[in-house]
Structure formats: structure tokens, C-alpha cells
Design an enzyme around this catalytic site. Sequence first.
Site, mmCIF file in Angstrom:
data_model
loop_
_atom_site.group_PDB
_atom_site.id
_atom_site.type_symbol
_atom_site.label_atom_id
_atom_site.label_comp_id
_atom_site.label_asym_id
_atom_site.label_seq_id
_atom_site.Cartn_x
_atom_site.Cartn_y
_atom_site.Cartn_z
ATOM 1 N N LEU A 14 38.286 33.476 16.482
ATOM 2 C CA LEU A 14 37.880 34.873 16.021
ATOM 3 C C LEU A 14 38.260 35.900 17.399
ATOM 4 O O LEU A 14 39.081 36.970 17.152
ATOM 5 C CB LEU A 14 36.724 35.025 15.853
ATOM 6 C CG LEU A 14 36.266 35.179 14.131
ATOM 7 C CD1 LEU A 14 36.648 33.956 13.548
ATOM 8 C CD2 LEU A 14 34.811 35.335 14.164
ATOM 9 N N VAL B 38 31.166 40.268 14.161
ATOM 10 C CA VAL B 38 31.862 39.719 12.962
ATOM 11 C C VAL B 38 31.390 38.446 13.187
ATOM 12 O O VAL B 38 31.840 37.310 12.564
ATOM 13 C CB VAL B 38 33.137 39.868 13.181
ATOM 14 C CG1 VAL B 38 33.670 41.067 12.750
ATOM 15 C CG2 VAL B 38 33.484 39.363 14.686
ATOM 16 N N ALA B 39 30.298 37.779 13.819
ATOM 17 C CA ALA B 39 29.970 36.384 14.329
ATOM 18 C C ALA B 39 28.902 35.900 13.349
ATOM 19 O O ALA B 39 29.078 35.493 12.097
ATOM 20 C CB ALA B 39 29.616 36.140 15.557
ATOM 21 N N ARG B 40 27.638 36.111 13.870
ATOM 22 C CA ARG B 40 26.451 35.798 12.994
ATOM 23 C C ARG B 40 25.373 36.686 13.443
ATOM 24 O O ARG B 40 25.233 37.292 14.390
ATOM 25 C CB ARG B 40 25.841 34.286 13.277
ATOM 26 C CG ARG B 40 26.638 33.318 12.611
ATOM 27 C CD ARG B 40 26.303 33.207 10.937
ATOM 28 N NE ARG B 40 27.136 32.187 10.577
ATOM 29 C CZ ARG B 40 28.041 32.230 10.120
ATOM 30 N NH1 ARG B 40 28.896 33.344 10.129
ATOM 31 N NH2 ARG B 40 28.689 31.133 9.699
ATOM 32 N N ASP C 179 29.667 43.113 10.110
ATOM 33 C CA ASP C 179 29.881 42.241 9.075
ATOM 34 C C ASP C 179 28.727 41.049 8.640
ATOM 35 O O ASP C 179 28.749 40.495 7.645
ATOM 36 C CB ASP C 179 31.394 41.374 9.322
ATOM 37 C CG ASP C 179 31.766 40.767 8.034
ATOM 38 O OD1 ASP C 179 31.764 41.360 6.886
ATOM 39 O OD2 ASP C 179 31.989 39.495 8.046
ATOM 40 N N GLU D 78 20.921 38.132 4.874
ATOM 41 C CA GLU D 78 21.965 38.602 3.879
ATOM 42 C C GLU D 78 21.519 38.231 2.522
ATOM 43 O O GLU D 78 21.213 37.122 2.578
ATOM 44 C CB GLU D 78 23.288 38.196 4.674
ATOM 45 C CG GLU D 78 23.835 38.393 5.937
ATOM 46 C CD GLU D 78 24.897 37.759 6.336
ATOM 47 O OE1 GLU D 78 25.767 37.131 5.817
ATOM 48 O OE2 GLU D 78 25.428 37.945 7.910
ATOM 49 N N HIS E 176 29.602 40.631 4.972
ATOM 50 C CA HIS E 176 30.088 39.449 5.482
ATOM 51 C C HIS E 176 31.432 38.942 4.657
ATOM 52 O O HIS E 176 31.456 38.000 3.942
ATOM 53 C CB HIS E 176 29.040 38.217 5.253
ATOM 54 C CG HIS E 176 29.016 37.171 6.032
ATOM 55 N ND1 HIS E 176 28.010 36.435 6.414
ATOM 56 C CD2 HIS E 176 30.110 36.605 6.488
ATOM 57 C CE1 HIS E 176 28.499 35.355 7.232
ATOM 58 N NE2 HIS E 176 30.044 35.472 7.212
HETATM 59 P P1 NDP Z 1 35.665 29.009 17.880
HETATM 60 O O1 NDP Z 1 34.745 27.665 17.944
HETATM 61 O O2 NDP Z 1 36.689 28.875 17.764
HETATM 62 O O3 NDP Z 1 35.150 30.083 18.992
HETATM 63 C C1 NDP Z 1 33.948 30.035 19.801
HETATM 64 C C2 NDP Z 1 34.156 30.643 21.115
HETATM 65 O O4 NDP Z 1 32.925 30.903 21.686
HETATM 66 C C3 NDP Z 1 34.751 29.766 22.172
HETATM 67 O O5 NDP Z 1 35.758 30.452 22.737
HETATM 68 C C4 NDP Z 1 33.625 29.241 22.964
HETATM 69 O O6 NDP Z 1 34.496 29.133 24.321
HETATM 70 C C5 NDP Z 1 32.853 30.419 22.966
HETATM 71 N N1 NDP Z 1 31.691 30.193 23.110
HETATM 72 C C6 NDP Z 1 30.733 29.147 22.670
HETATM 73 N N2 NDP Z 1 29.349 29.372 23.197
HETATM 74 C C7 NDP Z 1 29.396 30.462 24.176
HETATM 75 C C8 NDP Z 1 28.554 31.137 24.988
HETATM 76 N N3 NDP Z 1 27.110 30.814 24.831
HETATM 77 N N4 NDP Z 1 28.862 32.456 25.423
HETATM 78 C C9 NDP Z 1 30.079 32.684 25.373
HETATM 79 N N5 NDP Z 1 31.032 32.003 24.884
HETATM 80 C C10 NDP Z 1 30.934 31.061 24.036
HETATM 81 O O7 NDP Z 1 34.807 29.445 16.524
HETATM 82 P P2 NDP Z 1 35.556 30.643 15.770
HETATM 83 O O8 NDP Z 1 36.107 31.766 16.612
HETATM 84 O O9 NDP Z 1 36.285 30.160 14.726
HETATM 85 O O10 NDP Z 1 34.162 31.226 14.885
HETATM 86 C C11 NDP Z 1 33.242 31.831 15.627
HETATM 87 C C12 NDP Z 1 31.885 32.329 14.722
HETATM 88 O O11 NDP Z 1 32.236 33.233 14.090
HETATM 89 C C13 NDP Z 1 31.582 31.080 13.893
HETATM 90 O O12 NDP Z 1 30.906 30.212 14.395
HETATM 91 C C14 NDP Z 1 31.034 31.986 12.692
HETATM 92 O O13 NDP Z 1 29.587 32.037 13.185
HETATM 93 C C15 NDP Z 1 31.502 33.250 12.938
HETATM 94 N N6 NDP Z 1 32.539 33.638 11.710
HETATM 95 C C16 NDP Z 1 32.300 34.722 11.191
HETATM 96 C C17 NDP Z 1 33.223 34.959 10.004
HETATM 97 C C18 NDP Z 1 32.860 36.143 9.436
HETATM 98 O O14 NDP Z 1 33.332 35.996 7.595
HETATM 99 N N7 NDP Z 1 32.414 37.204 9.828
HETATM 100 C C19 NDP Z 1 34.479 33.944 9.927
HETATM 101 C C20 NDP Z 1 34.621 33.067 10.783
HETATM 102 C C21 NDP Z 1 33.699 32.782 11.711
HETATM 103 P P3 NDP Z 1 33.861 28.254 25.389
HETATM 104 O O15 NDP Z 1 33.600 26.792 24.758
HETATM 105 O O16 NDP Z 1 34.858 28.450 26.574
HETATM 106 O O17 NDP Z 1 32.391 28.982 25.769
HETATM 107 C C1 7N6 Z 2 33.242 32.164 4.370
HETATM 108 C C2 7N6 Z 2 32.214 32.095 5.430
HETATM 109 C C3 7N6 Z 2 32.475 31.416 8.701
HETATM 110 O O1 7N6 Z 2 31.455 31.067 9.338
HETATM 111 O O2 7N6 Z 2 30.741 33.088 7.719
HETATM 112 C C4 7N6 Z 2 32.057 32.869 7.816
HETATM 113 O O3 7N6 Z 2 33.572 30.964 8.292
HETATM 114 C C5 7N6 Z 2 32.944 32.996 6.651
HETATM 115 C C6 7N6 Z 2 33.580 30.847 3.622
#
Ligand code: NDP
Ligand code: 7N6
Length: 308
Positions: free
Chosen positions: A146, A224-226, A250, A255, A274
Site C-alpha cells: 500500500l 487506508v489501513a485499519r 476508508d 465497521e 472500506h
Molecule cells: P505489507 O506487509 O506489504 O506492508 C506493511 C508495511 O508496514 C511494511 O512496509 C512494513 O515495513 C511496515 N510496518 C510494519 N510494522 C510497522 C511499524 N510498527 N511501524 C512502521 N512500519 C511498519 O502490507 P500491505 O501494504 O499489503 O497492507 C498493509 C495493511 O493495509 C494491511 O495489513 C491491511 O490492514 C491494510 N489494507 C487495507 C486495505 C483497504 O481496503 N483499505 C486493502 C489492503 C490492505 P517494515 O517491515 O520495514 O516495518
Molecule cells: C477486502 C479487504 C485488506 O486487508 O481490508 C482489506 O486486504 C481489504 C477483501
Amino acid sequence: PQLERLCVHETVDQKIPAEAFAEAFADLDVPVEIVGDDAEFDRTDAVASFRPRESFLDAGWTHCIRAGYDEFDTDAYEAEGVPLTNSTGIHDTTVGEIAVGYMVSLARMLHIYRDHQGDNDWYEPTYERPFTVENERLCVVGLGTLGQGIAKRADALGMDVVGVRRSEEPVDGVSEIYHPDDLHEAIDGARFVAIAVPHTPETEGMFSTEEFDLMRDDAYLVNVARGPIVDEDDLVAALDAGDIAGAGLDVFETEPLPEDNPLWDFEEVIISPHRGSATNRYHLDIADLVTEIFHQYQAGEDLRNRVA
Ligand code: NDP
Ligand code: 7N6
């Protein structure tokens, strides 16, 4: 044992059409079934699900169709020796676009004009209010799929992008990377802060009054995370007090966002349900990933995105 069936749990329907998702596996050499909570599994079953169920621990492999697998009990999967995989790696474009969409709207006021459009109102803002995102500083907290998707697009718009992650690995388009211990330094002076970290014990409540006080009064938060990564009561208080200017959200602590939640009422808050990852081909993106992992399982290879 080899997998002999792929079970699509009915909870996927909360985000993607279960039937279309199941049909996307037409080339798989095992039957694909949509199953409910009464289904029983054994080690020859693979399960793809949105929500966790204890019964999945009887299967041979479980796939969480979300990137965020925070609702799944990874310890239980470890204890059973059942691999759990997630869906990270496929949301760079979808969530990247919506995050940039919030930022451009918050800067150029599309959300405000649309509000006034409902009243046929030729609304003219103050001269001071609109600005371009170009040259504004964005801090992306979390630089995985993301975060990189957001950073790449923000960089293309000419934003000054910095980021936060635990590892120091450089990221294209990100001029400086801060450790989470230096979060305050990273967000200090940023016009936009975009949250893209997983929800973990370390990230829960990462943004509360202290961070909002520190952020610029004219800064915008994007999440956009949680939901639980942000203390929502503190966010509401900060918006009320003008400690930050607005937000694009988002995800929420609860939710669907309850009807009486005060976040609905802020003119400078954009709320999406979301659906940051939602497109009309999302089921195909997930099916491609599940198919790839399925073949890895059958070949006895390491599984992509294994989280337990
Ligand atoms: P990734 O695992 O690809 O990326 C997570 C990133 O966070 C890594 O770069 C990691 O890097 C960093 N990270 C982890 N812990 C910490 C911390 N304590 N402080 C700072 N950085 C940290 O996950 P995604 O990008 O695929 O997804 C991230 C989150 O987004 C998901 O867990 C989900 O909750 C949410 N999400 C939401 C969606 C939506 O529909 N809104 C869709 C998809 C995901 P490093 O290890 O170097 O710290
Ligand atoms: C849709 C969920 C994720 O963590 O919450 C998001 O990927 C999207 C399946």
C-alpha cells in the site's frame, strides 16, 4: 497430502461476489465449492475466506482474502501446522489511487463542491483555502504494498514524499525513511500523513492526541489501513479543535461506521466504506494470487504470502 478441493467460504461475499470468484478458478484441476459454516474440512481441503473460522484449522491450507490478517489467530495455525497465507502484494494500484484521490480532493475541494452541488449552489470558497498537492510534503507510514503504491503516485504528482518503516530498505519516490521510533520527526511539517501499516500491537493507537497536536493545523490524515491504528475519539477531538484540517478515511474502529458517529458530520472528512481496494476485477486479482499459492502447495514449494 495433495489438495483435492478448494472451498470458498461464504464470507468472501462481503467484499467480492462469491460465485464470480469461484468461477475464476475454472482452470484449477480440483473442484471449487462455495461453503458455509456447516462445512467440515480435512487436510485435502484448501479454504479461501474473508473471515476466520475455527473449522479452517482442519484444512490443509487457509488463505485470507485480505492483506490484513489481524482477525486470524496465527498462533492456532502454527500450533496445528496449517499454513495460513494472506493477500498482500495486490493492492498497490487500487489503494494507491484512492489515497491519492483523497489528497487531491482535500487539496482542490472536490468533496466540498459536491456537497454544495446537492443544493444547486455555485459555492465559491475563500481565496486561501484551495492548494495544489504538488510540492506538499506527504509522510507515508508503512512502506509495503500500500505504502509504495501511494508513494509512487504521490511522487508522480510532484509531492515531497517521506516515509516510516522498521527496515531501512529504500523505496522508489521516497526521499527519506524514518524508523517508527522517530515517527514524530517524520510527521512534523507534513501536509498529509497517510497510514499504511498493518494493525499489530505496535501500531494500535499509533495516532492519538499527541500526534495530532504535533501535526500541522492545516494537515490532513489519510487512513487506508485499519481503524484501530488511529484513536478515533482523539481524531474527532483534533478535528473539532482544528488541530488538523481534515481526513480521508476508508477504515474505522467499528465497521460499518455507526450512523451516529461524529466523523460523518465533518465537511473536511471524506469517508469511504472500506472499499479502498474495490474494483470490478478485484475477485480476479485475488483468484490469481490463490491459484499461484495453490500450485506452490501442490508442488511442495514455499508458499507466497505465508504468515503462519
Ligand atoms: P505489507 O506487509 O506489504 O506492508 C506493511 C508495511 O508496514 C511494511 O512496509 C512494513 O515495513 C511496515 N510496518 C510494519 N510494522 C510497522 C511499524 N510498527 N511501524 C512502521 N512500519 C511498519 O502490507 P500491505 O501494504 O499489503 O497492507 C498493509 C495493511 O493495509 C494491511 O495489513 C491491511 O490492514 C491494510 N489494507 C487495507 C486495505 C483497504 O481496503 N483499505 C486493502 C489492503 C490492505 P517494515 O517491515 O520495514 O516495518
Ligand atoms: C477486502 C479487504 C485488506 O486487508 O481490508 C482489506 O486486504 C481489504 C477483501
